[in-house]
Design an enzyme around this catalytic site. Structure first.
Site, PDB file in Angstrom:
ATOM      1  N   GLU A   1      34.591  45.294  31.581  1.00  0.00           N
ATOM      2  CA  GLU A   1      34.951  45.041  32.851  1.00  0.00           C
ATOM      3  C   GLU A   1      35.578  46.389  32.976  1.00  0.00           C
ATOM      4  O   GLU A   1      37.434  46.296  33.807  1.00  0.00           O
ATOM      5  CB  GLU A   1      36.331  43.813  32.700  1.00  0.00           C
ATOM      6  CG  GLU A   1      35.570  42.828  32.699  1.00  0.00           C
ATOM      7  CD  GLU A   1      36.409  41.855  32.591  1.00  0.00           C
ATOM      8  OE1 GLU A   1      37.496  41.652  32.848  1.00  0.00           O
ATOM      9  OE2 GLU A   1      36.193  40.112  32.301  1.00  0.00           O
TER      10      GLU A   1
ATOM     11  N   GLU B   1      30.208  36.999  29.328  1.00  0.00           N
ATOM     12  CA  GLU B   1      31.912  36.265  28.938  1.00  0.00           C
ATOM     13  C   GLU B   1      32.639  35.215  29.934  1.00  0.00           C
ATOM     14  O   GLU B   1      31.920  35.460  30.928  1.00  0.00           O
ATOM     15  CB  GLU B   1      32.822  37.448  29.082  1.00  0.00           C
ATOM     16  CG  GLU B   1      34.049  37.097  28.556  1.00  0.00           C
ATOM     17  CD  GLU B   1      34.451  37.934  28.732  1.00  0.00           C
ATOM     18  OE1 GLU B   1      35.230  39.324  28.170  1.00  0.00           O
ATOM     19  OE2 GLU B   1      36.055  37.528  29.227  1.00  0.00           O
TER      20      GLU B   1
END
Ligand SMILES: *[C@@H]1O[C@H](CO)[C@@H](O)[C@H](O)[C@H]1NC(C)=O
Ligand SMILES: *[C@@H]1O[C@H](CO)[C@@H](O)[C@H](O)[C@H]1NC(C)=O
Ligand SMILES: *[C@@H]1O[C@H](CO)[C@@H](O)[C@H](O)[C@H]1NC(C)=O
Length: 524
Positions: A264, A370
């Site tokens: 991220e 995820e």
């Protein structure tokens, strides 16, 4: 080889032992290990597993029934959990007035499925390690066992600490150690990640791992009020650092199928917390891949590890991935794109996001890396309504990712405790399995069954095929490498739906889908 006394004794029992085994086999034939229910106000919120008991699919059940019949596995809000039955094709009951007819056609084939799995975070390993070894084994098997478990084949491993760790660490926290002389794995790896990853791999040898770093060591980064980027002078050092991670895990027989370019990157600007984030612009990342990571990984003869970019929420997918994939010298090193499920409301996995990037770059795989539902509802009054809805959300998400080219779906923490932690930045979240250390047991929530409805029945290299669907009955279908058909359906309605499954090769099957139910059909 050392044989413990009991096994030694059994090994010497010869015929008696064989007869005993045969007896057990015959006796157990067709009997499933049913859910040991955990109810709150009469609502089934989880199935309980302990050192001696865990529900699963019997080892001796055939994978598919005879031609003309289909296996049917059902879970629903009312309390069924992978209930098994069989249904016949072409038993056309005239009184059956269908609400929905779904057409299955395997002429067009789409992506090949790579697998399903979850993450070996520090928090996960810490909780699993708190259980007795027999209960640990039950937990690993209920996820990774190819017959009785979920047949997971993927595992994500954080490189250094993630937010779900007990403390902050990287593998070289010695400032300015440009030669990485002090690089070393930590006891967090040795106690909480490596043993369980190895166990998963031995339970299912098809298991593949991929690594993702949340951040480089602090000394390699700029820090502007918590917003950090990799310093350009350390581009090569950081590539070397990641190679050392691959080497170190390989020494423990854990080889990485893929390496993420970092968890991220967009979280750097959102959280402004350089302990658990590191930012990249697409341009800086393209240069780093082209000049450092790509050439370093390719020239290493000991690793056959793929590079997966992005590993982030889909909101910035196009603006982030395109500059990297348009850059010729970085594009050639990139095998695929990892995407997270968060912010699906803003940017769902649809034709405008995933299918668009697939159409633009069909050679690059897409993998959902995820997913998690946040703050835990275990031990709160909300568990009675929320736990099923969270399972439903997982199920419908997997279905959408499958329909839009993802080659798999990877859950976040494999297990957490009742508080949904520990988390270094207080972002506690839910997990499919909740561990209760005091009672040496664990709870499989509906999320666990949602993933298993896909993972257990869709082996690696299955291919998605066409199926129609409605807004009430959501559907996706696959052809396995053994040419079995797997159909996965969700009935969103709170009423029974009468469905005709019309397979162009096999004929019609009439089924009644219970309200809010997950369904998997498998036939040859
Ligand atoms: C484990 O679970 C089984 C099935 O629910 C139960 O019969 C047994 O008593 C449990 N064992 C322990 C030690 O709690
Ligand atoms: C239960 O859900 C409601 C509404 O979604 C929420 O406001 C509340 O905080 C939740 N309570 C607990 C204890 O989780
Ligand atoms: C069932 O569906 C009806 C019609 O869509 C809706 O009005 C009702 O609230 C639903 N009931 C439950 C318990 O969800």
């Amino acid at each position: 080889m050392y044989l413990p006394p009991v096994q030694f004794l059994l090994a010497n029992m010869g015929y008696t032992w064989t007869a005993l085994l045969l007896f057990t086999f015959l006796f157990n034939k067709g009997i499933a290990n049913d859910c040991a229910p955990y109810r709150v106000e009469n609502v089934l919120v989880a199935c309980v597993c302990n050192a001696t008991y865990c529900d699963g699919i019997p080892e001796n059940r055939p994978e598919v029934p005879k031609i003309g019949r289909s296996h049917w596995y059902q879970s629903n809000r009312d309390g069924l959990r992978l209930k098994w039955s069989e249904v016949n094709f072409n038993e056309n009951n005239q009184d059956f007035s269908a609400d929905v007819t779904l057409e299955i056609d395997d002429v067009n084939k789409y992506q090949k499925i790579f697998g399903f799995g979850g993450a070996f975070s520090g928090a996960t390993g810490f909780h699993i390690a708190s259980l007795s070894s027999a209960t640990q084994e039950q937990l690993m098997r209920t996820y990774y066992h190819p017959k009785t478990g979920s047949r997971y084949t993927l595992g994500r491993i954080p490189i250094g600490s993630s937010d779900f760790s007990l403390r902050h660490y990287t593998y070289d926290d010695t400032p300015n150690d440009v030669q990485l002389n002090n690089f070393a794995l930590t006891h967090d790896d040795e106690r909480y990640k490596i043993p369980f990853a190895k166990r998963a791999h031995s339970i299912n040898p098809d298991t593949k791992f991929f690594g993702a770093a949340w951040t480089a060591p602090e000394w390699m980064k700029t820090d502007n009020g918590g917003l950090s980027f990799l310093k350009q002078e350390y581009y090569q050092t950081y590539a070397n650092y990641l190679m050392k991670f691959l080497d170190s895990y390989a020494k423990h027989d854990i080889r990485m199928w893929a390496l993420s370019t970092g968890n991220e990157p967009s979280a750097a600007e959102i959280f402004k917390n350089s302990d658990v984030t590191m930012g990249w612009t697409p341009e800086t990342m393209a240069n780093w891949i082209a000049n450092n990571l790509g050439p370093t990984l390719t020239s290493s003869r000991s690793h056959d590890t793929k590079i997966m970019i992005f590993d982030d929420d889909k909101t910035t997918l196009s603006e982030f991935a395109k500059p990297i994939l348009r850059h010729e010298n970085s594009e050639r090193y990139v095998a695929g794109i990892g995407v997270h499920w968060y912010k699906d409301d803003e940017s769902p996995p649809t034709k405008y996001t995933l299918s668009k990037i697939h159409n633009d770059y069909p050679q690059k795989f897409i993998l959902m890396t995820e997913a998690s539902n946040g703050p835990p509802v275990w031990n709160t009054p909300n568990v009675t309504t929320e736990s099923w809805l969270r399972g439903e959300k997982y199920f419908l998400s997997i279905l959408e990712y499958m329909k839009h080219w993802s080659i798999g779906w990877v859950d976040w923490n494999l297990a957490l405790d009742q508080t949904g932690g520990p988390n270094l930045v207080n972002l506690h979240s839910d997990a499919a399995i909740i561990v209760n250390k005091e009672k040496d047991e664990f709870y499989k929530q509906p999320m666990y069954y949602a993933i298993k409805h896909f993972s257990r029945f869709i082996p690696r290299d299955s291919q998605r095929i066409s199926i129609t669907e409605t807004s009430t009955v959501r559907a996706t279908a696959f052809l396995t490498p053994l040419k079995e058909t797997v159909v996965v359906l969700y009935n969103k309605a709170n009423t029974t739906q009468r469905v005709v499954l019309h397979d162009l090769r096999r004929g019609n099957m009439q089924v009644e889908l219970s309200p809010q139910s997950m369904n998997t059909f498998k036939y040859k």
